[in-house]
Design a protein around this motif. Structure first.
Motif, PDB file in Angstrom:
ATOM      1  N   THR A   1     -11.645  81.250 -25.806  1.00 55.29           N
ATOM      2  CA  THR A   1     -10.424  80.501 -25.523  1.00 55.29           C
ATOM      3  C   THR A   1      -9.791  80.993 -24.228  1.00 55.29           C
ATOM      4  N   ALA A   2      -9.800  82.303 -24.005  1.00 53.15           N
ATOM      5  CA  ALA A   2      -9.257  82.848 -22.756  1.00 53.15           C
ATOM      6  C   ALA A   2     -10.040  82.323 -21.548  1.00 53.15           C
ATOM      7  N   ILE A   3     -11.356  82.271 -21.667  1.00 53.89           N
ATOM      8  CA  ILE A   3     -12.186  81.735 -20.579  1.00 53.89           C
ATOM      9  C   ILE A   3     -11.853  80.257 -20.358  1.00 53.89           C
ATOM     10  N   GLY A   4     -11.741  79.491 -21.448  1.00 53.65           N
ATOM     11  CA  GLY A   4     -11.417  78.067 -21.339  1.00 53.65           C
ATOM     12  C   GLY A   4     -10.055  77.816 -20.716  1.00 53.65           C
ATOM     13  N   LEU A   5      -9.048  78.606 -21.099  1.00 53.27           N
ATOM     14  CA  LEU A   5      -7.712  78.452 -20.518  1.00 53.27           C
ATOM     15  C   LEU A   5      -7.701  78.848 -19.046  1.00 53.27           C
ATOM     16  N   THR A   6      -8.410  79.924 -18.710  1.00 52.48           N
ATOM     17  CA  THR A   6      -8.495  80.347 -17.313  1.00 52.48           C
ATOM     18  C   THR A   6      -9.182  79.285 -16.466  1.00 52.48           C
ATOM     19  N   LEU A   7     -10.259  78.718 -16.996  1.00 54.44           N
ATOM     20  CA  LEU A   7     -10.957  77.644 -16.287  1.00 54.44           C
ATOM     21  C   LEU A   7     -10.032  76.448 -16.083  1.00 54.44           C
ATOM     22  N   GLY A   8      -9.246  76.122 -17.100  1.00 53.66           N
ATOM     23  CA  GLY A   8      -8.301  75.022 -16.978  1.00 53.66           C
ATOM     24  C   GLY A   8      -7.263  75.281 -15.899  1.00 53.66           C
ATOM     25  N   ILE A   9      -6.743  76.500 -15.849  1.00 50.09           N
ATOM     26  CA  ILE A   9      -5.751  76.844 -14.828  1.00 50.09           C
ATOM     27  C   ILE A   9      -6.376  76.767 -13.437  1.00 50.09           C
ATOM     28  N   LEU A  10      -7.597  77.287 -13.292  1.00 49.19           N
ATOM     29  CA  LEU A  10      -8.261  77.255 -11.989  1.00 49.19           C
ATOM     30  C   LEU A  10      -8.522  75.831 -11.511  1.00 49.19           C
ATOM     31  N   LEU A  11      -8.761  74.925 -12.459  1.00 51.38           N
ATOM     32  CA  LEU A  11      -9.027  73.529 -12.098  1.00 51.38           C
ATOM     33  C   LEU A  11      -7.757  72.681 -12.041  1.00 51.38           C
ATOM     34  N   GLY A  12      -6.611  73.297 -12.338  1.00 53.65           N
ATOM     35  CA  GLY A  12      -5.343  72.575 -12.288  1.00 53.65           C
ATOM     36  C   GLY A  12      -5.104  71.683 -13.492  1.00 53.65           C
ATOM     37  N   ILE A  13      -5.757  71.972 -14.612  1.00 52.90           N
ATOM     38  CA  ILE A  13      -5.597  71.177 -15.827  1.00 52.90           C
ATOM     39  C   ILE A  13      -4.896  72.058 -16.864  1.00 52.90           C
ATOM     40  N   PRO A  14      -3.745  71.652 -17.356  1.00 51.68           N
ATOM     41  CA  PRO A  14      -3.004  72.503 -18.298  1.00 51.68           C
ATOM     42  C   PRO A  14      -3.574  72.431 -19.715  1.00 51.68           C
ATOM     43  N   SER A  15      -4.837  72.802 -19.863  1.00 51.33           N
ATOM     44  CA  SER A  15      -5.485  72.701 -21.169  1.00 51.33           C
ATOM     45  C   SER A  15      -6.664  73.666 -21.231  1.00 51.33           C
ATOM     46  N   ASP A  16      -7.151  73.872 -22.445  1.00 58.86           N
ATOM     47  CA  ASP A  16      -8.335  74.691 -22.683  1.00 58.86           C
ATOM     48  C   ASP A  16      -9.562  73.846 -22.357  1.00 58.86           C
ATOM     49  N   ILE A  17     -10.399  74.317 -21.441  1.00 60.16           N
ATOM     50  CA  ILE A  17     -11.583  73.566 -21.041  1.00 60.16           C
ATOM     51  C   ILE A  17     -12.809  74.291 -21.563  1.00 60.16           C
ATOM     52  N   GLY A  18     -13.335  73.854 -22.675  1.00 60.64           N
ATOM     53  CA  GLY A  18     -14.578  74.399 -23.198  1.00 60.64           C
ATOM     54  C   GLY A  18     -14.469  75.738 -23.887  1.00 60.64           C
ATOM     55  N   GLY A  19     -13.280  76.122 -24.320  1.00 60.64           N
ATOM     56  CA  GLY A  19     -13.106  77.413 -24.969  1.00 60.64           C
ATOM     57  C   GLY A  19     -13.947  77.581 -26.219  1.00 60.64           C
ATOM     58  N   VAL A  20     -14.049  76.545 -27.019  1.00 55.47           N
ATOM     59  CA  VAL A  20     -14.856  76.607 -28.238  1.00 55.47           C
ATOM     60  C   VAL A  20     -16.330  76.757 -27.890  1.00 55.47           C
ATOM     61  N   GLY A  21     -16.775  76.050 -26.880  1.00 56.48           N
ATOM     62  CA  GLY A  21     -18.163  76.170 -26.441  1.00 56.48           C
ATOM     63  C   GLY A  21     -18.480  77.555 -25.913  1.00 56.48           C
ATOM     64  N   PHE A  22     -17.566  78.114 -25.115  1.00 56.59           N
ATOM     65  CA  PHE A  22     -17.761  79.479 -24.625  1.00 56.59           C
ATOM     66  C   PHE A  22     -17.793  80.468 -25.786  1.00 56.59           C
ATOM     67  N   ALA A  23     -16.942  80.252 -26.782  1.00 54.70           N
ATOM     68  CA  ALA A  23     -16.922  81.142 -27.943  1.00 54.70           C
ATOM     69  C   ALA A  23     -18.244  81.075 -28.707  1.00 54.70           C
TER      70      ALA A  23
ATOM     71  N   LEU B   1     -20.961  84.086 -29.244  1.00 56.03           N
ATOM     72  CA  LEU B   1     -21.450  84.464 -30.569  1.00 56.03           C
ATOM     73  C   LEU B   1     -22.978  84.498 -30.583  1.00 56.03           C
ATOM     74  N   VAL B   2     -23.589  83.513 -29.951  1.00 59.69           N
ATOM     75  CA  VAL B   2     -25.051  83.441 -29.920  1.00 59.69           C
ATOM     76  C   VAL B   2     -25.643  84.623 -29.155  1.00 59.69           C
ATOM     77  N   PHE B   3     -24.995  85.030 -28.057  1.00 60.46           N
ATOM     78  CA  PHE B   3     -25.547  86.109 -27.239  1.00 60.46           C
ATOM     79  C   PHE B   3     -25.113  87.505 -27.689  1.00 60.46           C
ATOM     80  N   VAL B   4     -23.902  87.629 -28.213  1.00 58.35           N
ATOM     81  CA  VAL B   4     -23.379  88.950 -28.587  1.00 58.35           C
ATOM     82  C   VAL B   4     -24.013  89.459 -29.877  1.00 58.35           C
ATOM     83  N   THR B   5     -24.201  88.598 -30.861  1.00 51.58           N
ATOM     84  CA  THR B   5     -24.714  89.046 -32.156  1.00 51.58           C
ATOM     85  C   THR B   5     -26.090  89.721 -32.042  1.00 51.58           C
ATOM     86  N   PRO B   6     -27.077  89.128 -31.378  1.00 56.09           N
ATOM     87  CA  PRO B   6     -28.365  89.834 -31.252  1.00 56.09           C
ATOM     88  C   PRO B   6     -28.261  91.130 -30.448  1.00 56.09           C
TER      89      PRO B   6
END
Length: 132
Positions: A17-39, A43-48
């Motif tokens: 969510t932090a990555i998605g919000l940061t991406l949104g701010i960088l793109l000038g969009i006041p919203s979460d952009i892909g936070g769930v996808g990044f999460a 999860l897929v990469f951290v668990t193994p």
């Protein structure tokens, strides 16, 4: 125990969510952009990785597997409700796009299952084959 996987999922969701919000701010969009996808990617990469380091006891691994199965539908449903009001205020285009995407995905289930080599028989056929 199921509770052990919650910390890893929570951290992945928080960072995603932090990555998605940061991406949104960088793109000038006041919203979460892909936070769930990044999460989910985290999860897929951290668990193994955590498992390979030996930092993941069996109970935690079982908990992560349980929450991994629950995570996708629950978090996607939560993310989908965030922009319902905005989508409805967008007019008919948002409504038509939503309906059209559901219809297209529904139509692609059988061809994608056939490409994956999965059985595409109906429930009635499966019940009859198990009874004979």
């Amino acid at each position: 125990m199921i509770i052990y996987g919650v910390m890893v999922l929570g951290l992945c969701m928080f960072v995603g969510t932090a990555i998605g919000l940061t991406l949104g701010i960088l793109l000038g969009i006041p919203s979460d952009i892909g936070g769930v996808g990044f999460a989910m990617l985290l999860l897929v990469f951290v668990t193994p990785w955590v498992k390979s380091k030996g930092w993941l006891p069996k109970a935690s691994e079982d908990g992560i597997m349980f929450w991994n199965a629950m995570y996708i539908p629950v978090v996607i449903a939560m993310a989908a409700t965030q922009n319902v009001a905005a989508a409805l205020s967008g007019g008919w285009i948002a409504f038509i796009a939503g309906i059209l995407s559901v219809v297209v995905c529904f139509a692609l289930i059988r061809p994608l299952a056939a490409m994956a080599g999965a059985a595409t028989s109906s429930f009635g056929d499966e019940a009859e084959s198990t009874q004979s």
